[in-house]
Design a protein around this motif. Structure first.
Motif, PDB file in Angstrom:
ATOM      1  N   PRO A 121       0.804  -1.228   0.000  1.00 31.55           N
ATOM      2  CA  PRO A 121       0.000   0.000   0.000  1.00 31.55           C
ATOM      3  C   PRO A 121       0.834   1.273   0.000  1.00 31.55           C
ATOM      4  O   PRO A 121       0.451   2.271  -0.622  1.00 31.55           O
ATOM      5  N   LEU A 122       1.979   1.261   0.709  1.00 29.59           N
ATOM      6  CA  LEU A 122       2.812   2.465   0.734  1.00 29.59           C
ATOM      7  C   LEU A 122       3.378   2.777  -0.650  1.00 29.59           C
ATOM      8  O   LEU A 122       3.431   3.940  -1.067  1.00 29.59           O
ATOM      9  N   VAL A 123       3.770   1.748  -1.382  1.00 36.16           N
ATOM     10  CA  VAL A 123       4.293   1.973  -2.731  1.00 36.16           C
ATOM     11  C   VAL A 123       3.202   2.484  -3.648  1.00 36.16           C
ATOM     12  O   VAL A 123       3.415   3.403  -4.460  1.00 36.16           O
ATOM     13  N   ASP A 124       2.001   1.918  -3.554  1.00 36.99           N
ATOM     14  CA  ASP A 124       0.891   2.390  -4.379  1.00 36.99           C
ATOM     15  C   ASP A 124       0.550   3.845  -4.093  1.00 36.99           C
ATOM     16  O   ASP A 124       0.138   4.589  -4.993  1.00 36.99           O
ATOM     17  N   LEU A 125       0.708   4.258  -2.843  1.00 33.94           N
ATOM     18  CA  LEU A 125       0.422   5.645  -2.470  1.00 33.94           C
ATOM     19  C   LEU A 125       1.577   6.585  -2.781  1.00 33.94           C
ATOM     20  O   LEU A 125       1.434   7.806  -2.672  1.00 33.94           O
ATOM     21  N   GLY A 126       2.726   6.038  -3.137  1.00 30.41           N
ATOM     22  CA  GLY A 126       3.893   6.875  -3.387  1.00 30.41           C
ATOM     23  C   GLY A 126       4.480   7.445  -2.111  1.00 30.41           C
ATOM     24  O   GLY A 126       4.993   8.573  -2.087  1.00 30.41           O
ATOM     25  N   VAL A 127       4.432   6.656  -1.015  1.00 31.15           N
ATOM     26  CA  VAL A 127       4.858   7.110   0.304  1.00 31.15           C
ATOM     27  C   VAL A 127       5.952   6.187   0.809  1.00 31.15           C
ATOM     28  O   VAL A 127       5.924   4.972   0.579  1.00 31.15           O
ATOM     29  N   SER A 128       6.914   6.759   1.500  1.00 29.37           N
ATOM     30  CA  SER A 128       7.977   5.981   2.129  1.00 29.37           C
ATOM     31  C   SER A 128       8.127   6.409   3.574  1.00 29.37           C
ATOM     32  O   SER A 128       7.948   7.588   3.913  1.00 29.37           O
ATOM     33  N   GLU A 129       8.466   5.442   4.437  1.00 27.42           N
ATOM     34  CA  GLU A 129       8.663   5.775   5.844  1.00 27.42           C
ATOM     35  C   GLU A 129       9.928   6.581   6.072  1.00 27.42           C
ATOM     36  O   GLU A 129      10.129   7.106   7.170  1.00 27.42           O
ATOM     37  N   TYR A 130      10.756   6.696   5.061  1.00 29.10           N
ATOM     38  CA  TYR A 130      11.984   7.469   5.174  1.00 29.10           C
ATOM     39  C   TYR A 130      11.805   8.931   4.771  1.00 29.10           C
ATOM     40  O   TYR A 130      12.768   9.683   4.776  1.00 29.10           O
ATOM     41  N   GLY A 131      10.599   9.314   4.448  1.00 29.64           N
ATOM     42  CA  GLY A 131      10.295  10.719   4.159  1.00 29.64           C
ATOM     43  C   GLY A 131       8.961  11.091   4.774  1.00 29.64           C
ATOM     44  O   GLY A 131       7.938  11.156   4.087  1.00 29.64           O
ATOM     45  N   ILE A 132       8.959  11.314   6.086  1.00 24.15           N
ATOM     46  CA  ILE A 132       7.711  11.510   6.819  1.00 24.15           C
ATOM     47  C   ILE A 132       7.030  12.814   6.415  1.00 24.15           C
ATOM     48  O   ILE A 132       5.810  12.862   6.228  1.00 24.15           O
ATOM     49  N   LEU A 133       7.800  13.889   6.246  1.00 18.95           N
ATOM     50  CA  LEU A 133       7.183  15.178   5.903  1.00 18.95           C
ATOM     51  C   LEU A 133       6.490  15.118   4.550  1.00 18.95           C
ATOM     52  O   LEU A 133       5.339  15.560   4.395  1.00 18.95           O
ATOM     53  N   SER A 134       7.159  14.577   3.565  1.00 14.10           N
ATOM     54  CA  SER A 134       6.526  14.447   2.246  1.00 14.10           C
ATOM     55  C   SER A 134       5.387  13.434   2.282  1.00 14.10           C
ATOM     56  O   SER A 134       4.400  13.567   1.546  1.00 14.10           O
ATOM     57  N   ALA A 135       5.502  12.420   3.153  1.00 14.04           N
ATOM     58  CA  ALA A 135       4.426  11.433   3.270  1.00 14.04           C
ATOM     59  C   ALA A 135       3.156  12.072   3.808  1.00 14.04           C
ATOM     60  O   ALA A 135       2.044  11.735   3.362  1.00 14.04           O
ATOM     61  N   ILE A 136       3.289  12.984   4.763  1.00  8.44           N
ATOM     62  CA  ILE A 136       2.107  13.661   5.310  1.00  8.44           C
ATOM     63  C   ILE A 136       1.399  14.433   4.215  1.00  8.44           C
ATOM     64  O   ILE A 136       0.160  14.394   4.082  1.00  8.44           O
ATOM     65  N   THR A 137       2.160  15.151   3.383  1.00  7.17           N
ATOM     66  CA  THR A 137       1.563  15.937   2.303  1.00  7.17           C
ATOM     67  C   THR A 137       0.856  15.030   1.299  1.00  7.17           C
ATOM     68  O   THR A 137      -0.282  15.292   0.889  1.00  7.17           O
ATOM     69  N   THR A 138       1.520  13.954   0.902  1.00  6.92           N
ATOM     70  CA  THR A 138       0.937  13.044  -0.087  1.00  6.92           C
ATOM     71  C   THR A 138      -0.314  12.370   0.450  1.00  6.92           C
ATOM     72  O   THR A 138      -1.335  12.262  -0.250  1.00  6.92           O
ATOM     73  N   LEU A 139      -0.267  11.901   1.691  1.00  6.07           N
ATOM     74  CA  LEU A 139      -1.420  11.224   2.281  1.00  6.07           C
ATOM     75  C   LEU A 139      -2.591  12.172   2.465  1.00  6.07           C
ATOM     76  O   LEU A 139      -3.751  11.791   2.261  1.00  6.07           O
ATOM     77  N   SER A 140      -2.319  13.421   2.830  1.00  7.94           N
ATOM     78  CA  SER A 140      -3.391  14.401   2.985  1.00  7.94           C
ATOM     79  C   SER A 140      -4.070  14.672   1.646  1.00  7.94           C
ATOM     80  O   SER A 140      -5.310  14.747   1.565  1.00  7.94           O
ATOM     81  N   GLU A 141      -3.283  14.829   0.595  1.00  7.46           N
ATOM     82  CA  GLU A 141      -3.865  15.088  -0.723  1.00  7.46           C
ATOM     83  C   GLU A 141      -4.665  13.880  -1.216  1.00  7.46           C
ATOM     84  O   GLU A 141      -5.751  14.034  -1.778  1.00  7.46           O
ATOM     85  N   THR A 142      -4.138  12.681  -1.002  1.00 11.44           N
ATOM     86  CA  THR A 142      -4.866  11.478  -1.413  1.00 11.44           C
ATOM     87  C   THR A 142      -6.158  11.328  -0.634  1.00 11.44           C
ATOM     88  O   THR A 142      -7.200  10.951  -1.188  1.00 11.44           O
ATOM     89  N   GLN A 143      -6.128  11.646   0.656  1.00 16.30           N
ATOM     90  CA  GLN A 143      -7.332  11.557   1.471  1.00 16.30           C
ATOM     91  C   GLN A 143      -8.375  12.558   1.010  1.00 16.30           C
ATOM     92  O   GLN A 143      -9.570  12.245   0.950  1.00 16.30           O
ATOM     93  N   ASN A 144      -7.942  13.755   0.635  1.00 15.38           N
ATOM     94  CA  ASN A 144      -8.886  14.760   0.125  1.00 15.38           C
ATOM     95  C   ASN A 144      -9.471  14.337  -1.210  1.00 15.38           C
ATOM     96  O   ASN A 144     -10.665  14.528  -1.471  1.00 15.38           O
ATOM     97  N   ASP A 145      -8.655  13.754  -2.089  1.00 13.07           N
ATOM     98  CA  ASP A 145      -9.150  13.294  -3.388  1.00 13.07           C
ATOM     99  C   ASP A 145     -10.177  12.190  -3.220  1.00 13.07           C
ATOM    100  O   ASP A 145     -11.205  12.171  -3.911  1.00 13.07           O
ATOM    101  N   LEU A 146      -9.909  11.272  -2.288  1.00 10.05           N
ATOM    102  CA  LEU A 146     -10.881  10.209  -2.048  1.00 10.05           C
ATOM    103  C   LEU A 146     -12.154  10.743  -1.420  1.00 10.05           C
ATOM    104  O   LEU A 146     -13.238  10.204  -1.642  1.00 10.05           O
TER     105      LEU A 146
END
Length: 554
Positions: A121-146
């Protein structure tokens, strides 16, 4: 999208420059300026004792042949905890006390396999645990799109993540930024900090998959981060599992809805009324509720205290004794702050004092001796828990009765001679009239009807009969003398032999010239008093003046 990534990179570069110029104390916290120390509420002047090399060697030998079921081992480890555990050995001590190895061997859960399943799931979302700040931005945008388009486009393949996964990933990533932002393993963009944040992210994700009934809730990130400071990644996961799942520790604190911790707050509220009635009444008059400061203490296990050596000493005690040590620590802090709080007359002054405990109270030389010099009994907490459950049960029952009383007149239609409903004032007066003694009497009845409690009491009924008070003589009995005199040794031996043979013992009333025997009491009444003896001893510790009224059950 580009603007957000630029802001993230700017914040990361600024944090990297700041972290390069900092120095850290012996526990890994950044030593900042005094104004920043007040902001982060962290003190670096530690006063914990240092264990001698001889004692440290003895502790290593104890850990090498550790047996969790041995009373001698537990007694010895408590002795070392009182002296102070060295920082280099604390992880081994926690690992032994939590019994991590046995828990791992007895479980079918595979930590590495779980992580490999999460990476999809992390790869599908384009998120890595080694980039928490960018992960927050990506997850927030994906959550808003959904949220705007809950149905996935038909052209896209079926994703291997759900909305719940996105919510979980985002919540954990947000909490990582708040968990010990001044600690070396989580601060900034250094390689150590990036790896520390990734470990913490993986441990929390794995536990949410391991126990979906509990999942992830606030406070877990602080507990997992402290464990990672002393244990390896997988060891920290199993230590977190032991703390959150074992009934001895925090199984009755954490759940998805935070219902359990709210119940524990009510238990502590009753416990505080029992231990500190004047202080509790003063706090209630100011409008200070226990939930405002007790819940953060319990959910983070006192990691907000400014002196980290005191925090680790508290954790040693909690891992040794379990949940009662959590109540013990909270009570000790309140007792140390009691003189200041009694002089305050404003909620705005009392609550910050409890949320940000002063350094002079949180110091090792002040807080830790206060913990070891006081004691909290498990039976006290069990009794307070029963009182809270009893109140909750009566409250639900009263609500049901009120609903029935409201619906009955509407079903009656035009009946005029209906029974009037009780007013709210009458209900309040009745509720306030219910004394602590009445509630404890209900607990006594419940205790006597309990099969296990009855079995334990019957084993001690013989001893209870020996120290039971002589029954009052039947009406019409004439005694030659009422002067008190001690029974002879022969009479005592005679009574003991008669009790061992199963016959009712005759009570001897000593006199100045002759001994007069009274009618033997029935076995039911004697055993009834024996059953109550143990409970009466506990009730006397509540300082209830009318304890003798309980003898009516005999």
């Amino acid at each position: 999208m580009r603007r957000n990534s630029i802001n993230v990179s700017r914040r990361a570069s600024t944090t990297r420059r700041r972290s390069e110029n900092l120095r850290f104390d012996e526990y890994g916290f950044a030593v900042t300026k005094r104004k920043d120390q007040k902001l982060h509420h962290r003190c670096h002047d530690y006063s914990s004792p240092q264990l001698s090399s001889v004692r440290a060697k003895e502790l290593c030998e104890l850990l090498s042949y550790w047996n969790g079921t041995s009373f001698i081992c537990k007694n010895q480890i408590e002795r070392f905890i009182r002296m102070g555990i060295p920082q280099s050995l604390r992880g081994r001590v926690w690992k032994c006390l939590l019994n991590i190895d046995d828990l791992k061997e007895s479980s079918d859960f595979n930590y590495q396999r779980c992580l490999s399943e999460v990476r999809g799931p992390l790869v599908d979302l384009g998120v890595s645990e080694y980039g928490i700040l960018s992960a927050i931005t990506t997850l927030s945008e994906t959550q808003n799109d959904l949220g705007l388009n809950p149905e996935h486009p038909s052209s896209c393949s079926e994703p291997c993540y759900s909305v719940d996964d996105i919510t979980l990933f985002r919540q954990i990533a947000l909490d990582l930024q708040r968990s010990f932002p001044t600690h070396r393993s989580l601060m900034g963009e250094s390689p150590e900090a990036i790896e520390g944040q990734a470990k913490l992210f993986r441990v929390l994700i794995a536990y949410a998959r391991y126990n979906p009934l509990v999942g992830y809730s606030q406070g877990m990130s602080y507990i997992a981060a402290v464990l990672l400071m002393h244990l390896g990644e997988e060891e920290a996961f199993w230590a977190l599992t032991a703390l959150l799942d074992k009934p001895k520790y925090l199984a009755e604190v954490f759940d998805l809805s935070l219902t359990k911790v709210q119940h524990q707050v009510r238990v502590f509220d009753q416990f505080l009324k029992h231990k500190k009635p004047k202080l509790s009444q003063h706090m209630e008059s100011l409008g200070v509720l226990s939930v405002h400061f007790v819940m953060p203490w319990f959910l983070t296990l006192f990691t907000s205290l400014p002196c980290w050596d005191s925090v680790l000493a508290v954790w040693d005690l909690i891992i040794l004794h379990g949940l009662p040590a959590v109540f013990h620590t909270a009570l000790a802090i309140i007792e140390l702050l009691e003189p200041r709080m009694m002089e305050m007359n404003d909620e705005g002054a009392v609550l910050p004092l409890l949320l940000r405990v002063p350094v002079d109270v949180a110091r090792y030389t002040v807080l830790v001796p206060a913990l070891w010099n006081s004691e909290v009994h498990a039976w006290e907490l069990n009794c307070m828990n029963s009182l809270v459950l009893d109140d909750t049960h009566h409250g639900l029952k009263a609500e049901q009765c009120e609903k029935q009383n409201v619906t009955l007149p509407s079903q009656a239609g035009t009946e005029k001679d209906s029974v009037p409903l009780p007013s709210k004032e009458d209900k309040t007066e009745k509720a306030s009239a219910k004394s602590v003694l009445t509630r404890v009497l209900h607990l006594a009845q419940r205790y006597l009807l309990d099969s296990m409690g009855r079995q334990k009491v019957e084993e001690k009924s013989t001893q209870a009969q020996l120290r039971a008070k002589p029954r009052s003589p039947a009406p019409g009995r004439v005694f030659r003398s009422r002067t008190s005199a001690s029974l002879t040794q022969a009479q005592i031996r005679s009574r003991r032999r008669s009790q061992q043979r199963g016959r009712p013992a005759q009570q001897l009333i000593p006199g100045n010239s002759a001994d007069v025997t009274t009618e033997p009491s029935t076995a039911t009444s004697t055993s009834g008093c024996g059953k109550l003896d143990r409970y009466l001893t506990d009730l006397e510790m509540f300082a209830i003046p009318d304890v003798e009224e309980l003898y009516i059950f005999c």
